[in-house]
Design a protein around this motif. Structure first.
Motif, short mmCIF file in Angstrom:
data_model
loop_
_atom_site.label_atom_id
_atom_site.label_comp_id
_atom_site.label_asym_id
_atom_site.label_seq_id
_atom_site.Cartn_x
_atom_site.Cartn_y
_atom_site.Cartn_z
N HIS A 1 0.84 -1.21 0.00
CA HIS A 1 0.00 0.00 0.00
C HIS A 1 0.88 1.26 0.00
N LEU A 2 1.90 1.25 0.83
CA LEU A 2 2.76 2.44 0.98
C LEU A 2 3.53 2.71 -0.31
N ALA A 3 3.95 1.63 -1.00
CA ALA A 3 4.69 1.80 -2.25
C ALA A 3 3.79 2.42 -3.33
N ILE B 1 4.96 10.24 -9.70
CA ILE B 1 4.72 10.43 -11.14
C ILE B 1 3.45 11.24 -11.37
N PRO B 2 3.42 12.08 -12.40
CA PRO B 2 2.28 12.99 -12.58
C PRO B 2 1.00 12.31 -13.05
N ASN B 3 1.13 11.28 -13.89
CA ASN B 3 -0.06 10.66 -14.49
C ASN B 3 -0.28 9.28 -13.89
N PHE B 4 -1.07 9.24 -12.80
CA PHE B 4 -1.25 7.99 -12.06
C PHE B 4 -2.70 7.84 -11.62
N LEU B 5 -3.23 6.61 -11.67
CA LEU B 5 -4.54 6.32 -11.08
C LEU B 5 -4.50 4.91 -10.50
N LEU B 6 -5.03 4.80 -9.27
CA LEU B 6 -5.16 3.51 -8.61
C LEU B 6 -6.64 3.11 -8.64
N ILE B 7 -6.94 1.93 -9.17
CA ILE B 7 -8.31 1.40 -9.18
C ILE B 7 -8.29 0.17 -8.29
N THR B 8 -9.08 0.22 -7.20
CA THR B 8 -9.04 -0.95 -6.32
C THR B 8 -10.39 -1.65 -6.23
N GLN B 9 -10.34 -2.99 -6.14
CA GLN B 9 -11.54 -3.78 -5.89
C GLN B 9 -11.76 -3.93 -4.39
N ASN B 10 -10.78 -3.48 -3.61
CA ASN B 10 -10.84 -3.68 -2.17
C ASN B 10 -11.75 -2.65 -1.51
N VAL B 11 -12.33 -3.05 -0.42
CA VAL B 11 -13.27 -2.17 0.30
C VAL B 11 -12.73 -1.83 1.69
N ASP B 12 -11.47 -2.23 1.96
CA ASP B 12 -10.95 -2.10 3.33
C ASP B 12 -10.44 -0.70 3.66
N GLY B 13 -10.24 0.15 2.64
CA GLY B 13 -9.80 1.52 2.92
C GLY B 13 -8.32 1.64 3.23
N LEU B 14 -7.55 0.55 3.12
CA LEU B 14 -6.14 0.61 3.49
C LEU B 14 -5.31 1.45 2.51
N HIS B 15 -5.70 1.51 1.25
CA HIS B 15 -4.96 2.38 0.31
C HIS B 15 -5.07 3.85 0.75
N ARG C 1 -5.69 4.96 3.78
CA ARG C 1 -4.92 5.11 5.04
C ARG C 1 -3.42 5.16 4.76
N ALA C 2 -2.98 4.56 3.62
CA ALA C 2 -1.55 4.56 3.28
C ALA C 2 -1.15 5.86 2.59
N GLY C 3 -2.16 6.69 2.22
CA GLY C 3 -1.85 7.98 1.60
C GLY C 3 -2.27 8.10 0.15
N SER C 4 -2.84 7.03 -0.44
CA SER C 4 -3.30 7.13 -1.83
C SER C 4 -4.47 8.10 -1.91
N ARG C 5 -4.43 8.99 -2.91
CA ARG C 5 -5.51 9.97 -3.09
C ARG C 5 -6.10 9.88 -4.50
N LYS C 6 -5.29 9.52 -5.48
CA LYS C 6 -5.81 9.36 -6.86
C LYS C 6 -6.29 7.91 -6.98
N ILE C 7 -7.53 7.68 -6.46
CA ILE C 7 -8.00 6.31 -6.27
C ILE C 7 -9.48 6.19 -6.63
N LEU C 8 -9.85 5.08 -7.26
CA LEU C 8 -11.26 4.72 -7.48
C LEU C 8 -11.52 3.46 -6.69
N GLU C 9 -12.43 3.53 -5.70
CA GLU C 9 -12.79 2.33 -4.93
C GLU C 9 -14.01 1.69 -5.64
N MET C 10 -13.70 0.84 -6.62
CA MET C 10 -14.73 0.31 -7.54
C MET C 10 -15.87 -0.40 -6.83
#
Ligand code: NAD
Ligand code: APR
Length: 237
Positions: A77-79, A87-101, A103-112
């Motif tokens: 998660h931290l990595a 990097i400027p052009n980044f998006l994280l798409i997660t299937q997870n519902v635990d919210g740990l991304h 909490r690790a500091g991810s902000r450009k995220i879609l919690e699908m």
């Protein structure tokens, strides 16, 4: 090789599944630890199960909330949060519902699939973020009807806007990483193909091979908590 592709102004999209949270102590869905008592998540994370046995489904989700509260984000998660900052052009798409991304500091995220920390009314439009202890059968403060977890269940469509954003981003990616997912559940399981069809380099990072492995440009098999920090080492945070 993969490390070199993560630099520069390339558009990087990362899809994660339950495997990314495994090293935090959150059971995956299809691994050995995937059972809850004698129930498979597939039997509980469904609208018909909730309609028939809401108290059992809430017991399952309250158990998951209690468990995840005791878990911490792990190096995977931290990595990914560090990669977003590097990097400027980044998006994280997660299937997870635990919210740990998050909490690790991810902000450009879609919690699908929504979030364990969201609840919404089964009747009116009330919905809220709630990290507290919920009663066994939480009721809507507005209309008094039963609340449900703000999670997408089997048999339910994704929130259309979220799916559209995910498909748009995957279709424009230069690099697509699939991390800690068995690639068995749609629509996430088709994202690598969508990325590949638009010319992206595709990378799978997973404990073991999946049905997508043979179609990926690179397959790195091992613990996400080992592989991801290694991949991003040296990228300016
Ligand atoms: P499903 O097979 O019903 O498909 C899920 C949705 O994806 C459907 O709306 C379907 O139209 C759409 N879809 C299917 N293939 C697609 C593709 N190639 N491209 C775009 N869209 C596609 O899925 P399911 O197994 O019944 O689960 C429903 C949803 O709930 C899935 O997204 C699943 O991952 C999610 N889910 C979440 C949890 C959880 O605990 N978070 C548990 C179970 C299921
Ligand atoms: N590092 C990398 N991969 C791991 C690790 C780890 N430490 N631990 C487990 N894995 C891998 C497993 O080998 C497995 O392939 O993570 C994958 C987890 O797969 P699943 O349990 O099927 O979870 P996921 O792919 O997220 O499920 C997709 O299905 O149940 C629904 O909606 C739910 O979001 C979930 C979706």
């Amino acid at each position: 090789m993969v490390k070199a592709m993560l630099g520069g102004d390339r558009r990087v999209v990362v899809l994660t599944g339950a495997g990314v949270s495994a090293e935090s102590g959150v059971p995956t869905f299809r691994g050995r630890d995937g059972l809850w008592r004698t129930h498979r998540p597939e039997d509980l994370a469904r609208p018909d199960a909730f309609a028939a046995h809401p108290e059992l489904v809430w017991e399952f989700y309250n158990w998951r909330r209690e468990l995840v509260r005791k878990c911490e984000p792990n190096p995977a998660h931290l990595a990914l949060a560090a990669l977003e900052r590097a990097i400027p052009n980044f998006l994280l798409i997660t299937q997870n519902v635990d919210g740990l991304h998050v909490r690790a500091g991810s902000r450009k995220i879609l919690e699908m699939h929504g979030s364990l920390w969201q609840v919404r009314c089964t009747v009116c439009s009330h919905a809220r973020e709630d990290h507290g202890d919920l009663p066994e059968m939480p009721e809507c403060p507005v209309c008094g009807h039963l609340l449900r977890p703000g999670v997408v269940w089997f048999g339910e469509p994704l929130v259309p806007g979220v799916l559209r954003l995910a498909i748009e981003a995957v279709g424009k990616a230069d690099v697509f990483l699939s991390v800690g997912t068995s690639s068995l559940v749609q629509p996430a399981a088709s994202f690598y193909q969508l990325a590949k069809d638009h010319g992206a380099v595709t990378v799978e990072i997973n404990l073991e091979p999946t049905p997508s492995t043979g179609f990926m440009d690179f397959a790195l098999h091992g613990m996400a908590g080992d592989i991801l920090p290694e991949l991003i080492a040296g990228l300016s945070d």
